[in-house]
Design a protein around this motif. Structure first.
Motif, PDB file in Angstrom:
ATOM      1  N   VAL A 116      13.973  -7.242  -3.411  1.00  0.00           N
ATOM      2  CA  VAL A 116      14.035  -6.090  -4.317  1.00  0.00           C
ATOM      3  C   VAL A 116      13.104  -4.983  -3.827  1.00  0.00           C
ATOM      4  O   VAL A 116      13.491  -3.800  -3.759  1.00  0.00           O
ATOM      5  CB  VAL A 116      13.663  -6.505  -5.756  1.00  0.00           C
ATOM      6  CG1 VAL A 116      13.466  -5.273  -6.644  1.00  0.00           C
ATOM      7  CG2 VAL A 116      14.746  -7.404  -6.345  1.00  0.00           C
ATOM      8  N   ALA A 117      11.878  -5.334  -3.474  1.00  0.00           N
ATOM      9  CA  ALA A 117      10.922  -4.337  -3.004  1.00  0.00           C
ATOM     10  C   ALA A 117      11.431  -3.652  -1.737  1.00  0.00           C
ATOM     11  O   ALA A 117      11.344  -2.422  -1.602  1.00  0.00           O
ATOM     12  CB  ALA A 117       9.562  -4.983  -2.753  1.00  0.00           C
TER      13      ALA A 117
ATOM     14  N   LEU B  13      15.834   2.666  -0.540  1.00  0.00           N
ATOM     15  CA  LEU B  13      16.415   3.709  -1.382  1.00  0.00           C
ATOM     16  C   LEU B  13      15.532   4.958  -1.408  1.00  0.00           C
ATOM     17  O   LEU B  13      16.035   6.089  -1.425  1.00  0.00           O
ATOM     18  CB  LEU B  13      16.613   3.183  -2.807  1.00  0.00           C
ATOM     19  CG  LEU B  13      17.721   2.146  -3.003  1.00  0.00           C
ATOM     20  CD1 LEU B  13      17.632   1.530  -4.397  1.00  0.00           C
ATOM     21  CD2 LEU B  13      19.095   2.773  -2.788  1.00  0.00           C
ATOM     22  N   ARG B  14      14.223   4.777  -1.436  1.00  0.00           N
ATOM     23  CA  ARG B  14      13.307   5.927  -1.467  1.00  0.00           C
ATOM     24  C   ARG B  14      13.372   6.746  -0.182  1.00  0.00           C
ATOM     25  O   ARG B  14      12.994   7.926  -0.183  1.00  0.00           O
ATOM     26  CB  ARG B  14      11.869   5.446  -1.709  1.00  0.00           C
ATOM     27  CG  ARG B  14      11.635   4.912  -3.107  1.00  0.00           C
ATOM     28  CD  ARG B  14      10.234   4.377  -3.279  1.00  0.00           C
ATOM     29  NE  ARG B  14      10.090   3.701  -4.578  1.00  0.00           N
ATOM     30  CZ  ARG B  14       9.306   2.660  -4.793  1.00  0.00           C
ATOM     31  NH1 ARG B  14       8.564   2.157  -3.800  1.00  0.00           N
ATOM     32  NH2 ARG B  14       9.248   2.103  -5.980  1.00  0.00           N
ATOM     33  N   GLU B  15      13.818   6.138   0.896  1.00  0.00           N
ATOM     34  CA  GLU B  15      13.926   6.862   2.164  1.00  0.00           C
ATOM     35  C   GLU B  15      15.214   7.664   2.266  1.00  0.00           C
ATOM     36  O   GLU B  15      15.381   8.459   3.193  1.00  0.00           O
ATOM     37  CB  GLU B  15      13.831   5.870   3.329  1.00  0.00           C
ATOM     38  CG  GLU B  15      12.462   5.207   3.442  1.00  0.00           C
ATOM     39  CD  GLU B  15      12.444   4.067   4.452  1.00  0.00           C
ATOM     40  OE1 GLU B  15      13.511   3.784   5.039  1.00  0.00           O
ATOM     41  OE2 GLU B  15      11.374   3.470   4.638  1.00  0.00           O
TER      42      GLU B  15
ATOM     43  N   GLU C 211      11.746   1.126 -12.107  1.00  0.00           N
ATOM     44  CA  GLU C 211      13.107   0.739 -11.733  1.00  0.00           C
ATOM     45  C   GLU C 211      13.114  -0.556 -10.920  1.00  0.00           C
ATOM     46  O   GLU C 211      14.027  -1.378 -11.046  1.00  0.00           O
ATOM     47  CB  GLU C 211      13.785   1.867 -10.958  1.00  0.00           C
ATOM     48  CG  GLU C 211      14.241   3.036 -11.813  1.00  0.00           C
ATOM     49  CD  GLU C 211      13.106   3.915 -12.286  1.00  0.00           C
ATOM     50  OE1 GLU C 211      13.197   4.472 -13.393  1.00  0.00           O
ATOM     51  OE2 GLU C 211      12.092   4.040 -11.552  1.00  0.00           O
ATOM     52  N   SER C 212      12.109  -0.738 -10.083  1.00  0.00           N
ATOM     53  CA  SER C 212      11.984  -2.009  -9.355  1.00  0.00           C
ATOM     54  C   SER C 212      11.883  -3.177 -10.327  1.00  0.00           C
ATOM     55  O   SER C 212      12.549  -4.211 -10.170  1.00  0.00           O
ATOM     56  CB  SER C 212      10.739  -2.002  -8.450  1.00  0.00           C
ATOM     57  OG  SER C 212      10.820  -1.024  -7.464  1.00  0.00           O
TER      58      SER C 212
ATOM     59  N   HIS D 106       4.059   6.199  -4.058  1.00  0.00           N
ATOM     60  CA  HIS D 106       4.681   4.913  -4.355  1.00  0.00           C
ATOM     61  C   HIS D 106       3.905   3.816  -3.623  1.00  0.00           C
ATOM     62  O   HIS D 106       3.361   4.045  -2.535  1.00  0.00           O
ATOM     63  CB  HIS D 106       6.134   4.902  -3.889  1.00  0.00           C
ATOM     64  CG  HIS D 106       7.041   5.752  -4.731  1.00  0.00           C
ATOM     65  ND1 HIS D 106       7.359   5.431  -6.036  1.00  0.00           N
ATOM     66  CD2 HIS D 106       7.699   6.908  -4.464  1.00  0.00           C
ATOM     67  CE1 HIS D 106       8.173   6.342  -6.528  1.00  0.00           C
ATOM     68  NE2 HIS D 106       8.397   7.250  -5.604  1.00  0.00           N
ATOM     69  N   PRO D 107       3.823   2.611  -4.176  1.00  0.00           N
ATOM     70  CA  PRO D 107       3.083   1.533  -3.508  1.00  0.00           C
ATOM     71  C   PRO D 107       3.750   1.146  -2.195  1.00  0.00           C
ATOM     72  O   PRO D 107       4.968   1.312  -2.026  1.00  0.00           O
ATOM     73  CB  PRO D 107       3.132   0.390  -4.530  1.00  0.00           C
ATOM     74  CG  PRO D 107       4.334   0.675  -5.375  1.00  0.00           C
ATOM     75  CD  PRO D 107       4.440   2.164  -5.453  1.00  0.00           C
ATOM     76  N   ASP D 108       2.945   0.645  -1.278  1.00  0.00           N
ATOM     77  CA  ASP D 108       3.539   0.137  -0.045  1.00  0.00           C
ATOM     78  C   ASP D 108       4.290  -1.161  -0.360  1.00  0.00           C
ATOM     79  O   ASP D 108       4.247  -1.680  -1.477  1.00  0.00           O
ATOM     80  CB  ASP D 108       2.480  -0.066   1.046  1.00  0.00           C
ATOM     81  CG  ASP D 108       1.378  -1.052   0.650  1.00  0.00           C
ATOM     82  OD1 ASP D 108       1.653  -1.993  -0.131  1.00  0.00           O
ATOM     83  OD2 ASP D 108       0.250  -0.914   1.139  1.00  0.00           O
ATOM     84  N   LEU D 109       4.987  -1.669   0.645  1.00  0.00           N
ATOM     85  CA  LEU D 109       5.879  -2.805   0.414  1.00  0.00           C
ATOM     86  C   LEU D 109       5.121  -4.014  -0.121  1.00  0.00           C
ATOM     87  O   LEU D 109       5.539  -4.650  -1.098  1.00  0.00           O
ATOM     88  CB  LEU D 109       6.611  -3.159   1.711  1.00  0.00           C
ATOM     89  CG  LEU D 109       7.648  -4.280   1.607  1.00  0.00           C
ATOM     90  CD1 LEU D 109       8.762  -3.899   0.647  1.00  0.00           C
ATOM     91  CD2 LEU D 109       8.217  -4.599   2.987  1.00  0.00           C
ATOM     92  N   ALA D 110       3.997  -4.340   0.500  1.00  0.00           N
ATOM     93  CA  ALA D 110       3.250  -5.529   0.091  1.00  0.00           C
ATOM     94  C   ALA D 110       2.741  -5.401  -1.341  1.00  0.00           C
ATOM     95  O   ALA D 110       2.797  -6.353  -2.121  1.00  0.00           O
ATOM     96  CB  ALA D 110       2.080  -5.770   1.052  1.00  0.00           C
TER      97      ALA D 110
END
Length: 297
Positions: free
Chosen positions: A228-229, A235-237, A248-249, A203-207
């Motif tokens: 949202v990010a 949620l992924r954690e 979904e984001s 999954h992409p990092d937050l930035a």
């Protein structure tokens, strides 16, 4: 459409081309795709659902102006579903037409030759990829197919050709750019993996996820994209049945835009959580954990 294989000078150049389509590739994805193109090898992408495996094939298609041909794998898929079939209703109609016009004096060999021509051939994705190349061939969710189909696919990828008994050999003038994806519901055999270049997508990092949201959803504010990010990463954690992916984001952010929200608060998050979570158990787990905690940070 291009009349040759795609060319690209460097991974950075490829990343820019993909970025122009809205797909923000990290360095690992750009390098893997670049080498697959330059070496003429299939690219095998594994990772959790929603990490951008399928979207990569679509972005490569758009970036190079090539048609995208998709083979969606499923349990029980066989060579006929992937390669070709004959249009039996049209063949039968053709045969009846010949019978009506011949007064019963049909010559069997001639009739058979007339029935098995390209006119009655139904090309499935693999045959289309060989005949329409250059193109991007997406073999999606290969982990859902069985061992026998893997072996068949390996032969096609090795030879870039198939033999149709009634018509002879069909060989790709230009090999397609092949992307295979797997959600790792089972292990794919080593023989197929060895034929490919491999990349595991995270999954992409937050930035990067914020950047994806802002690139793919024109007009979204920086604060809402960040919220949202951040919430999706939280949620992924959690121990969810299906952690949300980038799709979904994007759905969540679009839903909030439709509600004219500029910020994500707990009340709005509770009302729209179905855009990002798709299992009742996950919704209940998040509710027990508390949405305020989810949005903190």
């Amino acid at each position: 459409m291009s009349d040759s294989t795609p060319t690209v000078g460097s991974p950075a150049e490829l990343a820019r081309a993909l970025g122009a389509t809205g797909y923000l590739a990290d360095d690992g994805v750009a390098m893997a795709a670049f080498l697959a193109i330059r070496m003429g090898r299939p690219l095998f992408c594994e990772g959790e659902p929603g990490t951008g495996k399928t979207s990569l094939a679509a972005a490569l298609s758009e970036a190079f102006g090539l048609p995208l041909i998709r083979l969606q794998c499923h349990e029980g898929i066989d060579a006929a579903q992937a390669l070709y079939d004959w249009d039996f209703p049209r063949q039968l109609l053709h045969l009846r037409t010949l019978e009506a016009a011949s007064d019963g004096s049909l010559e069997a060999d001639a009739v058979e030759r007339s029935l098995y021509t390209e006119r009655f051939l139904l090309a499935r994705p693999l045959l289309r990829a060989l005949t329409e190349a250059p193109c991007v061939l997406l073999v999606d969710e290969i982990d859902r197919a069985d061992d026998e189909f893997e072996a068949f696919l390996l032969q096609v990828l090795d030879e870039n050709a198939v033999t149709i008994p009634e018509l002879g050999e069909v060989r790709a003038a230009t090999p397609p750019l092949v992307v295979l994806t797997s959600n790792r519901t089972r292990e794919v055999h080593d023989a197929l993996k060895r034929r490919c270049l491999y990349h595991w997508l995270e999954h992409p990092d937050l930035a990067r996820e914020v950047e994806i949201l802002r690139r793919r959803i024109p007009g979204i504010g920086a604060e809402l994209a960040g919220q949202v990010a951040h919430a999706v990463h939280s949620l992924r954690e959690m121990e969810l049945l299906k952690p949300p992916g980038v799709a979904e984001s994007l759905d969540w952010a679009r839903a909030l835009q439709e509600l004219d929200r500029d910020v994500l608060d707990a009340e709005t998050a509770a009302a729209t959580l179905g855009a990002v979570l798709k299992y009742r158990e996950d919704l209940e787990r998040v509710a027990r954990a508390g949405l305020d905690r989810l949005l903190a940070g």
